[in-house]
Design a protein around this motif. Sequence first.
Motif, PDB file in Angstrom:
ATOM      1  N   ILE A   1     -15.824  -0.445  -2.485  1.00 31.71           N
ATOM      2  CA  ILE A   1     -15.317  -0.160  -3.824  1.00 31.71           C
ATOM      3  C   ILE A   1     -16.454  -0.149  -4.841  1.00 31.71           C
ATOM      4  CG2 ILE A   1     -13.812  -1.016  -5.666  1.00 31.71           C
ATOM      5  CD1 ILE A   1     -12.061  -2.205  -3.406  1.00 31.71           C
TER       6      ILE A   1
ATOM      7  N   SER B   1      -9.926   7.703   1.561  1.00 28.09           N
ATOM      8  CA  SER B   1     -10.253   6.277   1.651  1.00 28.09           C
ATOM      9  C   SER B   1      -9.502   5.530   2.743  1.00 28.09           C
ATOM     10  CB  SER B   1      -9.989   5.599   0.313  1.00 28.09           C
ATOM     11  OG  SER B   1      -8.604   5.656   0.029  1.00 28.09           O
TER      12      SER B   1
ATOM     13  N   GLN C   1     -13.293   3.351   0.403  1.00 29.20           N
ATOM     14  CA  GLN C   1     -12.765   3.083   1.746  1.00 29.20           C
ATOM     15  C   GLN C   1     -11.851   1.876   1.605  1.00 29.20           C
ATOM     16  OE1 GLN C   1     -15.509   3.504   5.152  1.00 29.20           O
ATOM     17  NE2 GLN C   1     -14.870   1.457   5.709  1.00 29.20           N
ATOM     18  N   SER C   2     -10.673   1.948   2.216  1.00 24.18           N
ATOM     19  CA  SER C   2      -9.720   0.857   2.000  1.00 24.18           C
ATOM     20  C   SER C   2      -9.272   0.250   3.320  1.00 24.18           C
ATOM     21  CB  SER C   2      -8.503   1.378   1.232  1.00 24.18           C
ATOM     22  OG  SER C   2      -7.754   2.239   2.051  1.00 24.18           O
ATOM     23  N   ASP C   3      -9.070  -1.072   3.271  1.00 22.18           N
ATOM     24  CA  ASP C   3      -8.587  -1.768   4.467  1.00 22.18           C
ATOM     25  C   ASP C   3      -7.752  -2.986   4.071  1.00 22.18           C
ATOM     26  OD1 ASP C   3      -8.392  -2.250   7.234  1.00 22.18           O
ATOM     27  OD2 ASP C   3      -9.929  -3.785   7.073  1.00 22.18           O
TER      28      ASP C   3
ATOM     29  N   ASN D   1     -13.393  -2.707   3.184  1.00 21.30           N
ATOM     30  CA  ASN D   1     -13.205  -2.098   1.856  1.00 21.30           C
ATOM     31  C   ASN D   1     -14.560  -1.762   1.245  1.00 21.30           C
ATOM     32  OD1 ASN D   1     -10.334  -2.352   1.530  1.00 21.30           O
ATOM     33  ND2 ASN D   1     -10.662  -4.549   1.325  1.00 21.30           N
TER      34      ASN D   1
ATOM     35  N   VAL E   1     -11.974   3.369  -5.219  1.00 18.26           N
ATOM     36  CA  VAL E   1     -11.893   2.845  -3.864  1.00 18.26           C
ATOM     37  C   VAL E   1     -12.371   3.944  -2.914  1.00 18.26           C
ATOM     38  CG1 VAL E   1     -10.385   1.907  -2.091  1.00 18.26           C
ATOM     39  CG2 VAL E   1      -9.971   1.368  -4.482  1.00 18.26           C
TER      40      VAL E   1
ATOM     41  N   THR F   1      -7.330  -4.127  -1.630  1.00 14.87           N
ATOM     42  CA  THR F   1      -8.255  -3.427  -2.530  1.00 14.87           C
ATOM     43  C   THR F   1      -8.123  -3.897  -3.965  1.00 14.87           C
ATOM     44  OG1 THR F   1      -6.691  -1.634  -2.781  1.00 14.87           O
ATOM     45  CG2 THR F   1      -8.451  -1.320  -1.191  1.00 14.87           C
TER      46      THR F   1
ATOM     47  N   ASN G   1       0.814  -1.203   0.000  1.00 16.31           N
ATOM     48  CA  ASN G   1       0.000   0.000   0.000  1.00 16.31           C
ATOM     49  C   ASN G   1       0.850   1.256   0.000  1.00 16.31           C
ATOM     50  OD1 ASN G   1      -2.349  -1.340  -0.083  1.00 16.31           O
ATOM     51  ND2 ASN G   1      -2.817  -1.139   2.088  1.00 16.31           N
TER      52      ASN G   1
ATOM     53  N   LYS H   1      -5.686  -4.932   6.826  1.00 13.72           N
ATOM     54  CA  LYS H   1      -4.641  -3.906   6.812  1.00 13.72           C
ATOM     55  C   LYS H   1      -3.490  -4.213   7.766  1.00 13.72           C
ATOM     56  CE  LYS H   1      -3.705   0.850   6.512  1.00 13.72           C
ATOM     57  NZ  LYS H   1      -2.543   0.399   5.740  1.00 13.72           N
TER      58      LYS H   1
END
Lengths: 260, 200
Positions: free
Chosen positions: A61, A94, A141-143, A59, A139, A146, A6, A187
């Motif tokens: 997307i 995000s 929101q990301s965790d 996440n 994206v 992705t 990331n 994450k």
Amino acid sequence: MICNSNGDKMGATGKEKPKLYESGRRVDGRGLADLRGIKIESRVLNDADGSAYIEWGKNKILAGVYGPSECIPRHDQSLYRSVIKCRYNMAPFSGMEEHGRSGPSRRSKELSKVIKEAFESVIISENFPKTQIEIFVEVLQSDGGTRCAAVTAAAVALADAGIPMKDLISAVAVCKIDGHMAVDPGKEEDNFGESDMPIAFSPRTGEILLFQMDGLLSREELSEGISLARQASEKIRKIQVEAIAKVYQEPKEERFLVIK
Amino acid sequence: MAENRIVMPGELLSEKPERISYAFVDKGKTYSTVVGLFSEGKLVPLEGPYEPLPDDLIVGIISEVKFSGYSVEINAPYVSFLSSREIRERYEMGDAVFARVDRVDEVKNIDIADAKKLPVGRLVKVSSVKIPRIIGKKNSMIDMLKSATACDIYAGRNGYVWIAGKGNQTLAEKAIRMIETQAHTHGLTDRVAVYLKSQQ
């Protein structure tokens, strides 16, 4: 200093490495072969030819597909096949870390490229010479993971657009945490694990369409990881099929999306 | 009658190599390429772009007036060409025409012919795969729509439906939208008949 996929600098967050695997449980309580919760909704955008929204763990997307339409600019077009274009973009809001300004970055260009190449091998592009097929992935929101969620959502969006494909593909990552191979890293596991390996499969043939890895793995760990991912991708395919079929079982008058 | 089955891209249709439209053969087996309904060896896609074929009857919109003819927008990934030689009328940009696809070559240069200017009306855009349902078996659905709404309805194979005439155009449009969302279900003609009756 080690960088993960990331682009987050570990240590820059100033966080201590947590215990990732303890007495049969991972940080978020899952077992080694468990996926996070996955929810897919197809046909959510009015103006796109095909679309899908996926919630994969934390996440969120959105994927949209436009085309086939006349290829612009014209010097990109091919007389033999449709040109596939992909834009993966991470919203500036995000993640927990600063993602900087929106727009293409080194990382998002790389992901756009690998996602595009995964789909180039399944879309039957010879049917539509001189055209383009555009895939947009946002994206919100990301965790962690992705790109795999993006491939999974984009495959549903392409099927929704009615674009001929040889297969409905899905992707999942595997990681190595505290010496154990585990599927679908979040994450924390992504940042502090020893290795991270996203893989996209064509379930019909078992071919691998996307393969990336960072960190180190032995030969045995690698093949264990691939078979873990293969089992997980079968579960993901079932969710994808349900999402596509649902559009026809419960037809909606209008397309809309509610993000909670 | 065998039950319709919803198939996904890459789903096995037959253990033998068969010629089925929207399917492909790999290692002696036949697989679907689209989301579609499969029954009795026939695969009908549920969504997808319009692919012009010769002799399709289509509704098009004049998008450009050129020296020797017209560019016509026909809801396909490609713009088609209508030669002045083929017609006696003159058109302006934005006019709607009902025409026949004359020729499609391998790089998808599309020529259309036998054009007829359509009277003042409204355009309803639907997916081209729903058009057989709007027309119905032996024109049953479209004849019912025409008589119930007293409109002239031209359903182009490309997914453009032109509604003209003094009848209830709004009702015709609503009925077409209803057919579009329920195109894959059974007993649709009866349900549309009930709907049209309730709205009159």
